[in-house]
Design a protein around this motif. Sequence first.
Motif, short mmCIF file in Angstrom:
data_model
loop_
_atom_site.label_atom_id
_atom_site.label_comp_id
_atom_site.label_asym_id
_atom_site.label_seq_id
_atom_site.Cartn_x
_atom_site.Cartn_y
_atom_site.Cartn_z
N VAL A 29 0.74 -1.16 0.23
CA VAL A 29 0.15 -0.07 0.16
C VAL A 29 0.78 1.17 0.10
N PRO A 30 1.85 1.45 0.91
CA PRO A 30 2.66 2.60 0.62
C PRO A 30 3.47 2.61 -0.47
N LEU A 31 3.80 1.51 -1.05
CA LEU A 31 4.57 1.49 -2.21
C LEU A 31 3.76 1.94 -3.37
N ALA A 32 2.67 1.55 -3.40
CA ALA A 32 1.71 1.84 -4.52
C ALA A 32 1.35 3.41 -4.39
N LEU A 33 1.03 3.84 -3.34
CA LEU A 33 0.60 5.45 -2.79
C LEU A 33 1.98 6.04 -3.31
N GLY A 34 3.00 5.73 -3.05
CA GLY A 34 4.45 6.48 -3.38
C GLY A 34 4.46 6.52 -5.09
N ILE A 35 4.28 5.27 -5.69
CA ILE A 35 4.52 5.43 -7.16
C ILE A 35 3.49 6.24 -7.68
N ILE A 36 2.14 6.07 -7.41
CA ILE A 36 1.23 7.29 -7.86
C ILE A 36 1.46 8.48 -7.79
N VAL A 56 11.76 13.72 -13.85
CA VAL A 56 11.86 12.25 -13.26
C VAL A 56 12.53 12.18 -11.78
N VAL A 57 13.50 12.96 -11.47
CA VAL A 57 14.00 13.17 -10.25
C VAL A 57 13.17 13.38 -9.12
N LEU A 58 12.42 14.74 -9.46
CA LEU A 58 11.25 15.20 -8.52
C LEU A 58 10.27 14.11 -8.32
N GLY A 59 9.89 13.36 -9.37
CA GLY A 59 8.77 12.50 -9.28
C GLY A 59 9.40 11.41 -8.17
N LEU A 60 10.64 10.95 -8.67
CA LEU A 60 11.24 9.63 -7.71
C LEU A 60 11.25 10.16 -6.12
N VAL A 61 11.87 11.25 -5.94
CA VAL A 61 12.22 11.79 -4.70
C VAL A 61 10.93 12.07 -4.04
N ALA A 62 9.80 12.72 -4.64
CA ALA A 62 8.30 12.90 -4.03
C ALA A 62 7.58 11.60 -3.66
N GLY A 63 7.75 10.63 -4.58
CA GLY A 63 7.25 9.29 -4.44
C GLY A 63 7.98 8.43 -3.13
N ALA A 64 9.18 8.67 -3.25
CA ALA A 64 10.08 7.81 -2.15
C ALA A 64 9.58 8.50 -0.73
N ALA A 65 9.56 9.61 -0.74
CA ALA A 65 9.32 10.51 0.57
C ALA A 65 7.81 10.18 1.00
N VAL A 66 6.76 10.23 0.42
CA VAL A 66 5.27 9.89 0.48
C VAL A 66 5.39 8.30 0.92
N ALA A 67 6.06 7.50 0.17
CA ALA A 67 6.03 5.97 0.47
C ALA A 67 6.80 5.75 1.79
N ALA A 68 7.83 6.43 2.12
CA ALA A 68 8.53 6.08 3.42
C ALA A 68 7.63 6.73 4.74
N LEU A 69 6.87 7.84 4.35
CA LEU A 69 6.12 8.37 5.56
C LEU A 69 4.75 7.55 5.83
N CYS A 70 4.17 7.19 4.89
CA CYS A 70 3.23 6.22 5.01
C CYS A 70 3.48 4.98 5.55
N PHE A 71 4.83 4.40 5.21
CA PHE A 71 5.16 3.12 5.98
C PHE A 71 5.25 3.13 7.08
N ALA A 72 6.14 4.58 7.40
CA ALA A 72 6.35 4.68 9.02
C ALA A 72 4.91 4.90 9.78
N LEU A 73 4.17 5.68 9.15
CA LEU A 73 2.86 6.08 9.89
C LEU A 73 2.21 4.78 10.01
N GLY A 74 2.05 3.66 9.09
CA GLY A 74 1.32 2.72 9.07
C GLY A 74 2.14 1.64 10.43
#
Length: 135
Positions: A29-36, A56-74
């Motif tokens: 779930v966090p991985l899918a949210l980060g990719i989207i 591309v770098v902006l998308g990768l960094v923003a997606g990785a940050a959201v995925a990491a924060l969602c994973f940590a919150l979960g």
Amino acid sequence: MATHAAVPGRKGARAHARPRSLTPYAVAVPLALGIIYGFYAAFIRRDGGPSTGGQVVLGLVAGAAVAALCFALGRIQRTLPHGPRALACGALTACAVGFLVSLTDTGVLRSALLGLAVGVGVFLATFYLFYSREP
């Protein structure tokens, strides 16, 4: 005749707590949210032109940050009471939406207000959800 006294058991929410294992759902779930989120951030920044390396770098960094924060919150959300848990969900959503709005080259005030409005809505909805499903 001797009687046996009842042995008091452990009380509280953590009486039978076991270490939580990492399920595929907790990662997917966090991985899918980060990719989207990353694709959407790069798409907003593209402005109809060709894709560049910076987007591309902006998308990768923003997606990785959201995925990491969602994973940590979960991982920590079960340990939080209802209020801070809902506040964390609202704050994460507010920051994510505010950042996406700021990518459209609008003013800082507009992105902050829209992020705040969405964050308050998510806070209220999640607080109601957590409070109404209290065990």
